[in-house]
Design a protein around this motif. Structure first.
Motif, PDB file in Angstrom:
ATOM      1  N   GLY A  13      34.562 -15.585 -17.987  1.00 27.24           N
ATOM      2  CA  GLY A  13      35.447 -15.606 -16.828  1.00 27.24           C
ATOM      3  C   GLY A  13      36.600 -16.563 -17.013  1.00 27.24           C
ATOM      4  N   GLY A  14      36.321 -17.708 -17.665  1.00 20.03           N
ATOM      5  CA  GLY A  14      37.401 -18.656 -17.926  1.00 20.03           C
ATOM      6  C   GLY A  14      38.434 -18.093 -18.878  1.00 20.03           C
ATOM      7  N   LYS A  15      37.978 -17.321 -19.891  1.00 20.07           N
ATOM      8  CA  LYS A  15      38.931 -16.708 -20.823  1.00 20.07           C
ATOM      9  C   LYS A  15      39.807 -15.695 -20.118  1.00 20.07           C
ATOM     10  CE  LYS A  15      36.132 -17.261 -25.020  1.00 20.07           C
ATOM     11  NZ  LYS A  15      35.396 -16.559 -26.091  1.00 20.07           N
ATOM     12  N   ARG A  16      39.187 -14.864 -19.261  1.00 26.08           N
ATOM     13  CA  ARG A  16      39.988 -13.887 -18.529  1.00 26.08           C
ATOM     14  C   ARG A  16      40.990 -14.577 -17.616  1.00 26.08           C
ATOM     15  NH1 ARG A  16      34.929 -11.204 -17.995  1.00 26.08           N
ATOM     16  NH2 ARG A  16      34.722 -12.039 -15.878  1.00 26.08           N
ATOM     17  N   SER A  17      40.538 -15.649 -16.959  1.00 28.28           N
ATOM     18  CA  SER A  17      41.439 -16.369 -16.072  1.00 28.28           C
ATOM     19  C   SER A  17      42.578 -17.011 -16.843  1.00 28.28           C
ATOM     20  CB  SER A  17      40.649 -17.425 -15.293  1.00 28.28           C
ATOM     21  OG  SER A  17      41.500 -18.178 -14.464  1.00 28.28           O
ATOM     22  N   SER A  18      42.276 -17.558 -18.027  1.00 26.62           N
ATOM     23  CA  SER A  18      43.321 -18.205 -18.816  1.00 26.62           C
ATOM     24  C   SER A  18      44.350 -17.195 -19.317  1.00 26.62           C
ATOM     25  CB  SER A  18      42.699 -18.949 -20.001  1.00 26.62           C
ATOM     26  OG  SER A  18      42.030 -18.036 -20.863  1.00 26.62           O
ATOM     27  N   ILE A  19      43.882 -15.990 -19.718  1.00 28.85           N
ATOM     28  CA  ILE A  19      44.821 -14.954 -20.172  1.00 28.85           C
ATOM     29  C   ILE A  19      45.724 -14.512 -19.028  1.00 28.85           C
ATOM     30  CG2 ILE A  19      44.992 -12.593 -21.025  1.00 28.85           C
ATOM     31  CD1 ILE A  19      42.468 -13.072 -22.643  1.00 28.85           C
ATOM     32  N   ALA A  20      45.124 -14.336 -17.835  1.00 27.24           N
ATOM     33  CA  ALA A  20      45.933 -13.934 -16.683  1.00 27.24           C
ATOM     34  C   ALA A  20      46.954 -15.003 -16.321  1.00 27.24           C
ATOM     35  CB  ALA A  20      45.011 -13.640 -15.492  1.00 27.24           C
ATOM     36  N   LYS A  21      46.533 -16.273 -16.377  1.00 26.84           N
ATOM     37  CA  LYS A  21      47.469 -17.358 -16.067  1.00 26.84           C
ATOM     38  C   LYS A  21      48.572 -17.448 -17.112  1.00 26.84           C
ATOM     39  CE  LYS A  21      44.203 -20.248 -13.487  1.00 26.84           C
ATOM     40  NZ  LYS A  21      43.466 -21.533 -13.462  1.00 26.84           N
ATOM     41  N   LEU A  22      48.203 -17.218 -18.375  1.00 20.34           N
ATOM     42  CA  LEU A  22      49.215 -17.251 -19.435  1.00 20.34           C
ATOM     43  C   LEU A  22      50.252 -16.151 -19.230  1.00 20.34           C
ATOM     44  CD1 LEU A  22      50.234 -18.374 -22.142  1.00 20.34           C
ATOM     45  CD2 LEU A  22      48.663 -16.794 -23.289  1.00 20.34           C
ATOM     46  N   LEU A  24      50.986 -14.667 -16.410  1.00 21.18           N
ATOM     47  CA  LEU A  24      51.759 -14.996 -15.225  1.00 21.18           C
ATOM     48  C   LEU A  24      52.808 -16.060 -15.532  1.00 21.18           C
ATOM     49  CD1 LEU A  24      52.189 -14.579 -12.202  1.00 21.18           C
ATOM     50  CD2 LEU A  24      50.460 -16.339 -11.779  1.00 21.18           C
ATOM     51  N   GLY A  25      52.422 -17.050 -16.349  1.00 18.78           N
ATOM     52  CA  GLY A  25      53.381 -18.086 -16.729  1.00 18.78           C
ATOM     53  C   GLY A  25      54.532 -17.530 -17.544  1.00 18.78           C
ATOM     54  N   VAL A  26      54.218 -16.632 -18.497  1.00 18.93           N
ATOM     55  CA  VAL A  26      55.278 -16.009 -19.300  1.00 18.93           C
ATOM     56  C   VAL A  26      56.202 -15.186 -18.412  1.00 18.93           C
ATOM     57  CG1 VAL A  26      55.722 -14.299 -21.107  1.00 18.93           C
ATOM     58  CG2 VAL A  26      53.910 -15.990 -21.414  1.00 18.93           C
ATOM     59  N   PHE A  27      55.622 -14.484 -17.457  1.00 18.90           N
ATOM     60  CA  PHE A  27      56.431 -13.682 -16.544  1.00 18.90           C
ATOM     61  C   PHE A  27      57.357 -14.549 -15.697  1.00 18.90           C
ATOM     62  CE2 PHE A  27      56.761 -11.858 -12.223  1.00 18.90           C
ATOM     63  CZ  PHE A  27      57.530 -10.757 -12.523  1.00 18.90           C
ATOM     64  N   VAL A  28      56.838 -15.678 -15.188  1.00 17.51           N
ATOM     65  CA  VAL A  28      57.668 -16.571 -14.369  1.00 17.51           C
ATOM     66  C   VAL A  28      58.790 -17.170 -15.198  1.00 17.51           C
ATOM     67  CG1 VAL A  28      57.644 -18.742 -13.082  1.00 17.51           C
ATOM     68  CG2 VAL A  28      55.825 -17.074 -12.735  1.00 17.51           C
ATOM     69  N   VAL A  29      58.479 -17.599 -16.436  1.00 16.36           N
ATOM     70  CA  VAL A  29      59.517 -18.165 -17.304  1.00 16.36           C
ATOM     71  C   VAL A  29      60.583 -17.121 -17.614  1.00 16.36           C
ATOM     72  CG1 VAL A  29      59.953 -19.095 -19.614  1.00 16.36           C
ATOM     73  CG2 VAL A  29      58.003 -19.913 -18.291  1.00 16.36           C
ATOM     74  N   TYR A  30      60.154 -15.890 -17.866  1.00 21.21           N
ATOM     75  CA  TYR A  30      61.111 -14.819 -18.153  1.00 21.21           C
ATOM     76  C   TYR A  30      62.017 -14.558 -16.955  1.00 21.21           C
ATOM     77  CZ  TYR A  30      62.841 -10.057 -18.808  1.00 21.21           C
ATOM     78  OH  TYR A  30      63.643  -8.951 -18.893  1.00 21.21           O
ATOM     79  N   MET A  31      61.451 -14.521 -15.758  1.00 25.02           N
ATOM     80  CA  MET A  31      62.259 -14.267 -14.575  1.00 25.02           C
ATOM     81  C   MET A  31      63.223 -15.421 -14.298  1.00 25.02           C
ATOM     82  SD  MET A  31      61.470 -11.283 -13.765  1.00 25.02           S
ATOM     83  CE  MET A  31      62.532 -11.248 -12.328  1.00 25.02           C
ATOM     84  N   LEU A  32      62.780 -16.668 -14.521  1.00 27.97           N
ATOM     85  CA  LEU A  32      63.679 -17.808 -14.338  1.00 27.97           C
ATOM     86  C   LEU A  32      64.813 -17.772 -15.351  1.00 27.97           C
ATOM     87  CD1 LEU A  32      61.127 -20.692 -13.610  1.00 27.97           C
ATOM     88  CD2 LEU A  32      62.638 -19.535 -11.978  1.00 27.97           C
ATOM     89  N   HIS A  33      64.493 -17.412 -16.592  1.00 26.81           N
ATOM     90  CA  HIS A  33      65.527 -17.299 -17.620  1.00 26.81           C
ATOM     91  C   HIS A  33      66.522 -16.198 -17.269  1.00 26.81           C
ATOM     92  CE1 HIS A  33      67.396 -17.352 -21.566  1.00 26.81           C
ATOM     93  NE2 HIS A  33      67.126 -16.062 -21.716  1.00 26.81           N
TER      94      HIS A  33
END
Length: 536
Positions: A13-22, A24-33
């Motif tokens: 569950g932690g691995k799945r959560s970490s992949i989803a957070k990663l 989401l983080g890439v998506f947020v950085v892309y949208m900010l850029h």
């Protein structure tokens, strides 16, 4: 209490959560850029001499007497120029629309090409002698097969023609030029402006020549005219419009997008639809569309990842509808075959990946295993247990009820299409009829699964995360199509858009079953049952 018993599930569950957070983080950085780039695109800062910046002033600020000349030639910069249009004097801040007849040389009539070269130069001076002239070369012909421009003409005439590319005439030449009095900073020139700017040095002062561009967005496949050996002249509409710096950069970026789509394999018809969407929308609507598209991509990826993960771990098929999985597999396979005839590779890749996943799930739900023994492949089908046979009984019952509605409608629609609509061939008719049935009744594919959930009074066998991702994605798509319908002429452009709101009913029914048969509902029922036992 027993940490060793739960360590594996917690880690997964932690691995799945970490992949989803990663993600989401890439998506947020892309949208900010993207937002930062868009801010720089909309707010280009002018040069400030008081800060000691090296400024480039516009050549048009001196209001020189100019002339616009349009020449035709076989090869730009390497053939004779033939004057087609001359505007003298030429006012950069004006607009005009002029129609002329262009005489075609013999090489062009023999399936050759022809170019237009637009010059902005000093009035009364040849453009070849003016060192401050600017020019732009654009194609007046394009190579395309005749079937693309014949539309709904007779099928027999179209099939007997050669499918080799034929030279076609572009009847429109749209000229635009940046006329805004803007002073650039030499050190802060953006890459899109740098490609078109020409700087002339006058002592210590630097001036930039007019930014000239031929707008390719007015080119449509439906307007093309086939060039034959007997065609001597063809009409050409030459139009001009002055634009701002923001508009100039906007058109440059859009033409770069069209070029990228061609490199990815998009057909000219698909590009025409994209052109009409981009030209008919304002900038803020395009920004919203890009944001929604990014959200849908991330939802699709997360749904696919969770779907594969859950099906890999699934051992028992209790509560799973075979018919729903089979219907979904056949549906996406038919859509893939339908898109294979008219869509680019960029669109086919994700659909093909989804098709492979659905076929793999089909093997899982029917418990079909491929075993390799001594260079021979053996197909082994595992037997069902008692609970799985009960699920199969409910699945068969729901599918039988559903067939009474779907089969007559699909057969009658196919007969109507064959009788009254023009078809390329029988294969095309079969695929189009099946795909139309999928688009029209695709939302019913969840009906057997909902019926099984009702009989078993449980939704625990389903992957709720995947359904939530898909339901949210479908809801966003349908809301966008509905907004497009209300803001446009009132007609959708494809069968996919005609299926607006097709899945929401099944999704809402699943949410109702999730609320009623979920863990909280079962906990309430068990609590009520225990209280009754205590009172007894």
């Amino acid at each position: 209490m027993f940490p060793s018993c739960y360590s594996k599930s917690v880690d997964s569950g932690g691995k799945r959560s970490s992949i989803a957070k990663l993600l989401l983080g890439v998506f947020v950085v892309y949208m900010l850029h993207s937002a930062w780039l868009l801010y720089g695109f909309l707010n280009t800062k002018p040069c400030d001499r008081s800060r000691g910046e090296h400024c480039i002033t516009p050549y048009l600020s001196a209001r020189p007497r100019l002339q616009l000349s349009v020449f035709t030639c076989l090869v730009p910069d390497d053939s004779q120029l033939n004057l087609a249009v001359r505007i003298d004097p030429f006012d950069p801040h004006s607009t005009f629309n002029r129609q002329v007849n262009i005489s075609l040389p013999e090489e062009t009539r023999a399936n050759g090409s022809l170019y237009a070269v637009v010059y902005i130069h000093k009035s009364g001076v040849s453009p070849l002698e003016d060192r401050r002239e600017v020019h732009y070369a654009a194609q007046l012909t394009t190579y395309i097969t005749s079937s693309h421009t014949e539309g709904h003409r007779d099928l027999k005439k179209r099939t007997t023609r050669s499918q080799d590319p034929v030279s076609h005439w572009r009847p429109n030449l749209s000229i635009t030029m940046m006329t805004e009095d803007f002073t650039f900073n030499k050190a802060g020139l953006s890459s899109d402006v740098r490609r078109y700017i020409r700087v002339s040095q006058e002592g210590r002062e630097m001036i930039y020549l007019p930014l000239l561009l031929v707008n390719e967005f007015n080119f449509r496949v439906k307007d093309l005219m086939e060039i034959s050996s007997s065609t001597m002249q063809l009409p050409l509409t030459v139009s001009y419009e002055g634009i701002s710096l923001r508009g100039f950069r906007f058109w440059v970026h859009l033409q770069d997008v069209v070029y990228s789509l061609r490199q990815f394999g998009f057909t000219e018809e698909s590009i025409d639809e994209i052109k009409e969407t981009l030209v008919g929308s304002n900038l803020y609507l395009l920004m919203l569309t890009a944001l929604i598209t990014a959200l849908q991509l991330i939802c699709d990826f997360l749904a696919l990842k969770n779907d594969i993960s859950s099906w890999r771990k699934k051992k028992s098929m209790v509560g799973m509808s075979r018919k729903s999985v089979l219907w979904r597999s056949l549906s996406i396979l038919l859509i893939f075959l339908h898109l294979l005839e008219e869509t680019s590779l960029l669109v086919l890749l994700p659909v093909g990946l989804g098709t492979c996943v659905e076929v793999w799930k089909l093997f899982k739900v029917f418990k079909i295993q491929l075993q390799w023994k001594k260079s021979k492949s053996l197909i082994h089908v595992n037997k069902l247990d008692e609970e799985e046979r009960k699920t199969l009984e409910y699945d068969t019952q729901a599918s039988r009820y559903l067939s009474y509605l779907v089969y007559p409608l699909c057969i009658s629609g196919a007969i109507f299409s064959l009788t009254y609509l023009r078809q390329k061939n029988y294969y095309s008719w079969l695929i189009n009829s099946l795909v139309t049935g999928v688009y029209a009744f695709g939302f019913l594919s969840m009906a057997p699964q909902l019926f099984i959930n009702y009989k078993l009074k449980s939704v625990g066998h389903l992957q709720g995360t995947v359904l939530m991702y898909r339901g949210g994605n479908t809801l966003i798509s349908d809301l966008c199509y509905c907004a497009s319908y209300l803001s446009s002429s009132g007609s959708f452009s494809s069968s996919h858009q005609l299926s607006c709101f097709r899945d929401e009913l099944s999704f809402l029914l699943y949410l109702y079953q999730r609320r009623r048969y979920g863990p909280k509902a079962r906990r309430r029922e068990s609590t009520t049952h225990s209280k009754k036992l205590k009172t007894q």
